[in-house]
Design an enzyme around this catalytic site. Sequence first.
Site, mmCIF file in Angstrom:
data_model
loop_
_atom_site.group_PDB
_atom_site.id
_atom_site.type_symbol
_atom_site.label_atom_id
_atom_site.label_comp_id
_atom_site.label_asym_id
_atom_site.label_seq_id
_atom_site.Cartn_x
_atom_site.Cartn_y
_atom_site.Cartn_z
ATOM 1 N N GLU A 158 88.190 -46.801 62.182
ATOM 2 C CA GLU A 158 89.159 -47.637 62.897
ATOM 3 C C GLU A 158 88.476 -48.696 63.769
ATOM 4 O OE1 GLU A 158 92.669 -45.321 63.929
ATOM 5 O OE2 GLU A 158 92.731 -46.393 65.824
ATOM 6 N N ASP A 159 87.356 -48.350 64.364
ATOM 7 C CA ASP A 159 86.798 -49.205 65.419
ATOM 8 C C ASP A 159 85.394 -49.749 65.156
ATOM 9 O OD1 ASP A 159 89.096 -48.832 66.917
ATOM 10 O OD2 ASP A 159 88.298 -47.081 67.953
#
Length: 181
Positions: free
Chosen positions: A63-64
């Site tokens: 996600e990051d």
Amino acid sequence: MTIDTAETLRAAVFAAHAHAGQTRKGAAAEPYVNHVLEVAAILASHGAPPAAIIAGLLHDTVEDTAVTPADLAEAFGAEVAGIVAEATDDKTLPKETRKALQVSQAPKKSDAAKQLKLADKISNLRAMVQSPPRNWDHARRCEYVGWAGRVAAGLKGVNPGLDALFETTYRAAIAHLAQHE
Ligand code: ZN
């Protein structure tokens, strides 16, 4: 199942590299990796399966960071990559949609992903009390805690110890917000 210490530490190092330079949103601006270590520690201390603990270390990489699901599958296998995929939001969707999906999809997750997501919410609620984002006003903090509670409702029922820790943490966050308006 026994926990493979070398494999677990390899995942911790992988996460530390992936999140290098990133900080948490809170005022203390802690290194991001502190969060994933905390999530993994919560899982390990509540008897979660080894794949869930390793996925806990890796849960925010897709996600990051630049890490892809294929990277995780290659480095840690399909089971761990699958648990991380279940705990990853689709960032192409608007934020409000993602938040609504977390609530509606929670009951459909695997047992491992439910435990991971519950530990993630526990860590995030602790952070909301200990080091809330400076630019979040009281209403926004309250909204966040309420939403975390709605997601958690769909995650419970797998690991009673984790369920109890969430409940304690949630109540403490509500009490803290009530005292700090
Ligand atoms: Zn997280």
